[in-house]
Design a protein around this motif. Structure first.
Motif, short mmCIF file in Angstrom:
data_model
loop_
_atom_site.label_atom_id
_atom_site.label_comp_id
_atom_site.label_asym_id
_atom_site.label_seq_id
_atom_site.Cartn_x
_atom_site.Cartn_y
_atom_site.Cartn_z
N LYS A 247 0.85 -1.19 0.00
CA LYS A 247 0.00 0.00 0.00
C LYS A 247 0.89 1.25 0.00
N SER A 249 0.49 4.32 -0.71
CA SER A 249 -0.06 5.62 -0.30
C SER A 249 0.36 6.01 1.11
N LYS A 250 0.67 5.02 1.94
CA LYS A 250 1.08 5.32 3.32
C LYS A 250 2.41 6.07 3.36
N PHE A 252 3.24 8.55 1.64
CA PHE A 252 3.07 10.00 1.49
C PHE A 252 3.12 10.71 2.84
N LYS A 261 2.63 13.25 -3.93
CA LYS A 261 1.29 12.69 -3.82
C LYS A 261 0.41 12.97 -5.03
N GLU A 267 1.71 6.50 -6.62
CA GLU A 267 1.62 5.33 -5.75
C GLU A 267 2.37 4.14 -6.36
N SER A 298 -4.89 0.00 -2.88
CA SER A 298 -5.32 1.39 -2.85
C SER A 298 -5.45 1.92 -1.43
N ALA A 299 -5.67 3.22 -1.32
CA ALA A 299 -5.89 3.84 -0.01
C ALA A 299 -7.15 3.29 0.65
#
Length: 358
Positions: A247, A249-250, A252, A261, A267, A298-299
Motif C-alpha cells: 500500500k 499511499s502510506k 506519502f 502525492k 503510488e 489502494s488507499a
C-alpha cells in the motif's frame, strides 16, 4: 568475502577475508587498513549474514553511501550487491568468494570493458599430409566418417538427456540489448528457461492470494519493503512466484515523499521503488522464483493494479535495475517523477484488477 576498494589515486586495493564481519579504516587495528585521510580510524563495518550483506557507518566523519544516499550512523543497513557502495569517497565492490569464477570489475569500469572488446586472434593451424605409395595405407590410419558421425549423435543424445530443455547458453555481451547493465554476478551465472511463462495472470488469482498473504516466514523482506503486516499488506509465495501486496499511499506521510502525492502514477512509482531498492530481485537472479508480482493496494485497502517482474526480461538486459533505481532516486530528489513514472508504465504494463465482490 572478497573486497575491492578503488583508491583516490586510481589504483585498486583487493582483499580477501574468511570471516563474515570486517572493519574498514585508517587504524592498524582495523581488519582492512586504508591509509587515506578521508577515512576515519574505524570508518565502517561490513557483515555477511544469512547470505546477505549489511554495512554500518561507525560514526565516521565522511560517511557511508548506498546509491549516493548517506546511511544513518551506527545503524546496520542492508545493501544488495548490484547497488553502489561508497566508504567515504572510495568506491567499494563486495562479492562472495564462491562466485569468483571470473575477475570482478568495479561498477564504473563495467561499461568500459564491455565495449569494443577485441576478438582473440585466431590460431593458424597448418596441416601437413604425407604422400603414401599405397592409398590403402592412407585409409588405414584414418577414422571412418560414418563411425565419427555415429559417435557425435550418441554424445549429443547423452547431452540432451542430462541437460534437458532447461539450459540456454549465456548470450555474449555483444548480442545483449544493454551490455552496460551486466553485473559481474550476471556474467558468471548460467541462464535457464523460466518455469513460469511470461504472460498475464487472471485477476481472480491476485484476489485469491490477497486473502493468503502473510509476513510470517518472510519478515526480512517485509521490513525492507516497509510492509506493515495487517489485513491489507503482505507477501504470498508459491513454488515459482512471489506476490507482493503493498500500500504505497502510506509513504506519502513521509515529508520527502509527501510532495509526490499529486504527481502521475505516484503510488505505483513508490511501489516499484521499494521493490528495486530491496533484495527481492535477488530471488529472481538466483532463480529462487521465476516471476514477482507487485500488487498495488489502494488507499481504500483494495488491490487495484498488478505489475509482473519476469526473469526473462532481466536476463536479456531489457530491464536495468541499477539504472531504474538511480532514475527513481533522482526523480524523488528533484521532486519530479513524471518521466520515470511514464517509463515504468512502458516497461511494466499494469494489469487492472476487478474489484473484490463483497
Amino acid at each position: 568475502m572478497f573486497i575491492i576498494i578503488k583508491l583516490q589515486n586510481g589504483s585498486k586495493l583487493e582483499s580477501s577475508f574468511k570471516k563474515n564481519s570486517i572493519t574498514i579504516g585508517r587504524s592498524s587495528r582495523a581488519d582492512l587498513v586504508i591509509h587515506d585521510d578521508a577515512l576515519s580510524r574505524f570508518h565502517a563495518q561490513i557483515d555477511y549474514e544469512n547470505g546477505q550483506y549489511y554495512v554500518t557507518d561507525l560514526s565516521s566523519a565522511n560517511g557511508v553511501f548506498i546509491d549516493d544516499q548517506k546511511i544513518l550512523p551506527n545503524e546496520k543497513t542492508h545493501f544488495a550487491p548490484y547497488r553502489a557502495l561508497n566508504i567515504g569517497p572510495l568506491e567499494c565492490t563486495i562479492q562472495d568468494e564462491l562466485e569468483l569464477d571470473q575477475p570482478i570489475l568495479l561498477k564504473s569500469e563495467l561499461s568500459k570493458t564491455q565495449k569494443n572488446q577485441p576478438e582473440p586472434p585466431k590460431e593458424k593451424i597448418q596441416i601437413t599430409r604425407h604422400a603414401s605409395k599405397n592409398k590403402k595405407e592412407d585409409r588405414k590410419g584414418s577414422l571412418d566418417p560414418k563411425v565419427v558421425f555415429a559417435v557425435i549423435l550418441i554424445i549429443f543424445g547423452v547431452y540432451q538427456f542430462l541437460i534437458g530443455d532447461d539450459y540456454v547458453p549465456t548470450p555474449s555481451v555483444e548480442n545483449q540489448a544493454n551490455p552496460a547493465t551486466n553485473s559481474p554476478s550476471s556474467q558468471i551465472r548460467k541462464i535457464y528457461r523460466a518455469r513460469v511463462p511470461d504472460e498475464n495472470t487472471i485477476s481472480d488469482i491476485y484476489l485469491n492470494h490477497f486473502s493468503q498473504k502473510s509476513c510470517a516466514r518472510m519478515n526480512d523482506l517485509c521490513k525492507q519493503l516497509q510492509i506493515e503486516e495487517n489485513s491489507y499488506e503482505g507477501l504470498f509465495k508459491n513454488q515459482y512466484e512471489l506476490f507482493i501486496f503493498i500500500k504505497p499511499s502510506k509513504l506519502f506521510n513521509q515529508p520527502r515523499l509527501s510532495v509526490l502525492k499529486d504527481q502521475i502514477n505516484a503510488e505505483d512509482f513508490l511501489g516499484h521503488y521499494l521493490v528495486m531498492g530491496s533484495e527481492v530481485l535477488q530471488l529472481l537472479l538466483k532463480h529462487e522464483v521465476d516471476q514477482i508480482h507487485l500488487v498495488v493496494v489502494s488507499a481504500n485497502n483494495h488491490p487495484i493494479r498488478a505489475y509482473r517482474y519476469h526473469i526473462s526480461r532481466f536476463e536479456n538486459g531489457e530491464v536495468d535495475p541499477p539504472g531504474l533505481l538511480d532514475a527513481m532516486s533522482a526523480g524523488i530528489q528533484s521532486q519530479q517523477i513524471k518521466d520515470v513514472a511514464v517509463n515504468l508504465l512502458k516497461i511494466f504494463p499494469p494489469l487492472h484488477l476487478n474489484p473484490i465482490q463483497n
